[in-house]
Design a protein around this motif. Sequence first.
Motif, PDB file in Angstrom:
ATOM      1  N   ASN A 186       8.596   9.811  -3.145  1.00  0.00           N
ATOM      2  CA  ASN A 186       9.331   8.403  -3.433  1.00  0.00           C
ATOM      3  C   ASN A 186       9.342   7.877  -1.960  1.00  0.00           C
ATOM      4  O   ASN A 186       9.183   8.490  -0.995  1.00  0.00           O
ATOM      5  N   CYS A 187       9.516   6.568  -1.884  1.00  0.00           N
ATOM      6  CA  CYS A 187       9.387   5.904  -0.532  1.00  0.00           C
ATOM      7  C   CYS A 187      10.788   4.929  -0.468  1.00  0.00           C
ATOM      8  O   CYS A 187      11.427   4.612  -1.364  1.00  0.00           O
ATOM      9  N   VAL A 188      11.342   4.832   0.573  1.00  0.00           N
ATOM     10  CA  VAL A 188      12.437   3.918   0.753  1.00  0.00           C
ATOM     11  C   VAL A 188      12.154   2.673   1.791  1.00  0.00           C
ATOM     12  O   VAL A 188      11.337   2.526   2.528  1.00  0.00           O
ATOM     13  N   CYS A 189      12.641   1.563   1.042  1.00  0.00           N
ATOM     14  CA  CYS A 189      12.090   0.351   1.480  1.00  0.00           C
ATOM     15  C   CYS A 189      13.613  -0.399   2.063  1.00  0.00           C
ATOM     16  O   CYS A 189      14.229  -1.099   1.313  1.00  0.00           O
ATOM     17  N   GLY A 206       0.823  -1.213   0.044  1.00  0.00           N
ATOM     18  CA  GLY A 206       0.020   0.220   0.058  1.00  0.00           C
ATOM     19  C   GLY A 206       0.683   1.348   0.061  1.00  0.00           C
ATOM     20  O   GLY A 206       0.522   2.062  -0.655  1.00  0.00           O
ATOM     21  N   VAL A 207       1.888   1.325   0.791  1.00  0.00           N
ATOM     22  CA  VAL A 207       2.836   2.556   0.859  1.00  0.00           C
ATOM     23  C   VAL A 207       3.473   2.571  -0.607  1.00  0.00           C
ATOM     24  O   VAL A 207       3.383   3.759  -1.015  1.00  0.00           O
ATOM     25  N   MET A 208       3.750   1.498  -1.194  1.00  0.00           N
ATOM     26  CA  MET A 208       4.532   1.922  -2.592  1.00  0.00           C
ATOM     27  C   MET A 208       3.414   2.339  -3.510  1.00  0.00           C
ATOM     28  O   MET A 208       3.575   3.042  -4.358  1.00  0.00           O
ATOM     29  N   MET A 209       2.198   1.867  -3.622  1.00  0.00           N
ATOM     30  CA  MET A 209       1.359   2.410  -4.555  1.00  0.00           C
ATOM     31  C   MET A 209       0.764   3.749  -4.162  1.00  0.00           C
ATOM     32  O   MET A 209       0.419   4.654  -4.787  1.00  0.00           O
ATOM     33  N   LEU A 210       0.613   4.120  -2.702  1.00  0.00           N
ATOM     34  CA  LEU A 210       0.573   5.470  -2.618  1.00  0.00           C
ATOM     35  C   LEU A 210       1.543   6.558  -2.977  1.00  0.00           C
ATOM     36  O   LEU A 210       1.439   7.480  -3.396  1.00  0.00           O
ATOM     37  N   THR A 211       2.751   5.891  -2.812  1.00  0.00           N
ATOM     38  CA  THR A 211       3.726   6.698  -3.329  1.00  0.00           C
ATOM     39  C   THR A 211       3.924   6.963  -4.754  1.00  0.00           C
ATOM     40  O   THR A 211       3.868   8.244  -5.361  1.00  0.00           O
ATOM     41  N   LYS A 212       3.315   5.944  -5.714  1.00  0.00           N
ATOM     42  CA  LYS A 212       3.178   6.241  -6.960  1.00  0.00           C
ATOM     43  C   LYS A 212       2.128   7.327  -7.405  1.00  0.00           C
ATOM     44  O   LYS A 212       2.198   8.131  -8.127  1.00  0.00           O
ATOM     45  N   SER A 213       0.877   7.162  -6.450  1.00  0.00           N
ATOM     46  CA  SER A 213      -0.207   7.905  -6.898  1.00  0.00           C
ATOM     47  C   SER A 213       0.199   9.469  -6.336  1.00  0.00           C
ATOM     48  O   SER A 213      -0.118  10.348  -7.150  1.00  0.00           O
ATOM     49  N   LEU A 214       0.825   9.493  -5.324  1.00  0.00           N
ATOM     50  CA  LEU A 214       1.348  10.806  -4.965  1.00  0.00           C
ATOM     51  C   LEU A 214       2.321  11.594  -6.064  1.00  0.00           C
ATOM     52  O   LEU A 214       2.294  12.773  -6.187  1.00  0.00           O
ATOM     53  N   GLY A 262       8.059   8.728  -7.756  1.00  0.00           N
ATOM     54  CA  GLY A 262       7.131   7.384  -7.907  1.00  0.00           C
ATOM     55  C   GLY A 262       8.115   6.026  -7.625  1.00  0.00           C
ATOM     56  O   GLY A 262       7.506   5.043  -7.914  1.00  0.00           O
ATOM     57  N   ALA A 263       9.168   6.222  -7.041  1.00  0.00           N
ATOM     58  CA  ALA A 263      10.030   5.159  -6.852  1.00  0.00           C
ATOM     59  C   ALA A 263      10.110   4.649  -5.241  1.00  0.00           C
ATOM     60  O   ALA A 263       9.820   5.331  -4.684  1.00  0.00           O
ATOM     61  N   ALA A 264      10.187   3.307  -5.656  1.00  0.00           N
ATOM     62  CA  ALA A 264      10.564   2.564  -4.155  1.00  0.00           C
ATOM     63  C   ALA A 264      12.075   2.182  -4.066  1.00  0.00           C
ATOM     64  O   ALA A 264      12.326   1.295  -4.843  1.00  0.00           O
ATOM     65  N   LEU A 265      12.684   2.687  -3.419  1.00  0.00           N
ATOM     66  CA  LEU A 265      14.182   2.819  -3.357  1.00  0.00           C
ATOM     67  C   LEU A 265      14.610   1.587  -2.460  1.00  0.00           C
ATOM     68  O   LEU A 265      14.290   1.721  -1.181  1.00  0.00           O
ATOM     69  N   THR A 266      14.956   0.536  -2.770  1.00  0.00           N
ATOM     70  CA  THR A 266      15.223  -0.675  -1.868  1.00  0.00           C
ATOM     71  C   THR A 266      16.871  -0.530  -1.275  1.00  0.00           C
ATOM     72  O   THR A 266      17.601  -0.270  -2.063  1.00  0.00           O
ATOM     73  N   VAL A 267      16.804  -0.700   0.140  1.00  0.00           N
ATOM     74  CA  VAL A 267      18.107  -0.520   0.678  1.00  0.00           C
ATOM     75  C   VAL A 267      18.157  -1.888   1.483  1.00  0.00           C
ATOM     76  O   VAL A 267      17.738  -1.966   2.665  1.00  0.00           O
ATOM     77  N   ASP A 268      18.668  -2.749   0.831  1.00  0.00           N
ATOM     78  CA  ASP A 268      18.665  -4.137   1.421  1.00  0.00           C
ATOM     79  C   ASP A 268      19.863  -4.826   1.291  1.00  0.00           C
ATOM     80  O   ASP A 268      19.878  -6.290   1.401  1.00  0.00           O
ATOM     81  N   GLY A 269      21.054  -4.388   0.687  1.00  0.00           N
ATOM     82  CA  GLY A 269      22.080  -5.383   0.797  1.00  0.00           C
ATOM     83  C   GLY A 269      21.841  -6.241  -0.336  1.00  0.00           C
ATOM     84  O   GLY A 269      22.863  -7.230  -0.465  1.00  0.00           O
ATOM     85  N   GLY A 270      21.121  -6.196  -1.397  1.00  0.00           N
ATOM     86  CA  GLY A 270      20.969  -7.089  -2.307  1.00  0.00           C
ATOM     87  C   GLY A 270      20.176  -8.163  -2.052  1.00  0.00           C
ATOM     88  O   GLY A 270      19.891  -9.137  -3.080  1.00  0.00           O
ATOM     89  N   TYR A 271      19.468  -8.114  -0.966  1.00  0.00           N
ATOM     90  CA  TYR A 271      18.535  -9.247  -0.538  1.00  0.00           C
ATOM     91  C   TYR A 271      17.442  -9.526  -1.570  1.00  0.00           C
ATOM     92  O   TYR A 271      17.220 -10.758  -1.934  1.00  0.00           O
ATOM     93  N   THR A 272      16.728  -8.462  -1.882  1.00  0.00           N
ATOM     94  CA  THR A 272      15.682  -8.578  -2.953  1.00  0.00           C
ATOM     95  C   THR A 272      16.275  -8.842  -4.312  1.00  0.00           C
ATOM     96  O   THR A 272      15.403  -9.345  -5.392  1.00  0.00           O
ATOM     97  N   ALA A 273      17.521  -8.797  -4.431  1.00  0.00           N
ATOM     98  CA  ALA A 273      17.947  -9.177  -5.877  1.00  0.00           C
ATOM     99  C   ALA A 273      18.191 -10.461  -6.359  1.00  0.00           C
ATOM    100  O   ALA A 273      18.368 -10.925  -7.361  1.00  0.00           O
ATOM    101  N   ILE A 274      18.083 -11.573  -5.166  1.00  0.00           N
ATOM    102  CA  ILE A 274      18.363 -12.835  -5.200  1.00  0.00           C
ATOM    103  C   ILE A 274      17.130 -13.583  -5.819  1.00  0.00           C
ATOM    104  O   ILE A 274      16.017 -13.159  -5.139  1.00  0.00           O
TER     105      ILE A 274
END
Length: 148
Positions: free
Chosen positions: A36-39, A16-24, A94-106
């Motif tokens: 933008n949001c940070v994840c 929901g936060v990611m879609m709210l970010t895009k809508s805003l 409108g971006a969700a910037l992932t700050v995860d050390g590459g976790y979701t890239a796997i």
Amino acid sequence: MVAWPGIAAYNATKGGVMMLTKSLAVDYAKYNIRANCVCPSIIDTPMTDTSIDHDPSVKEAKAKLNPIGRLGTPEDVANAILFLASDKSSFITGAALTVDGGYTAISPCCSETPQEGLVGVSNRLSVEKGAGRSGDGSLRADRLRLRR
């Protein structure tokens, strides 16, 4: 960016936060306002220590899930936010910037990845002290402990 079992309401709010970010971003771009949001992934904070019952083996196991090999720091998240707030990101909205050390890239379909470690860690985590269901039906716990 990933769903965890037993906490559907929490997982849904992340989406929901990611879609709210895009809508805003779409609604306010005409005013030159960016949204933008940070994840962040698991960040090494006192709250993280409490949730894993101050068990260094759990913290180490979680750090190994990231290709970078460590947990994130509050400074990692702050630097991402500073970048998004700066003029250097003036064309990012409108971006969700992932700050995860590459976790979701796997890719979860790959073998011999840190994601396999997640399955192993998840299967060995036990919920303690205050475990139960919240009003929304999601699992809550004060501490997680890694079974040996």
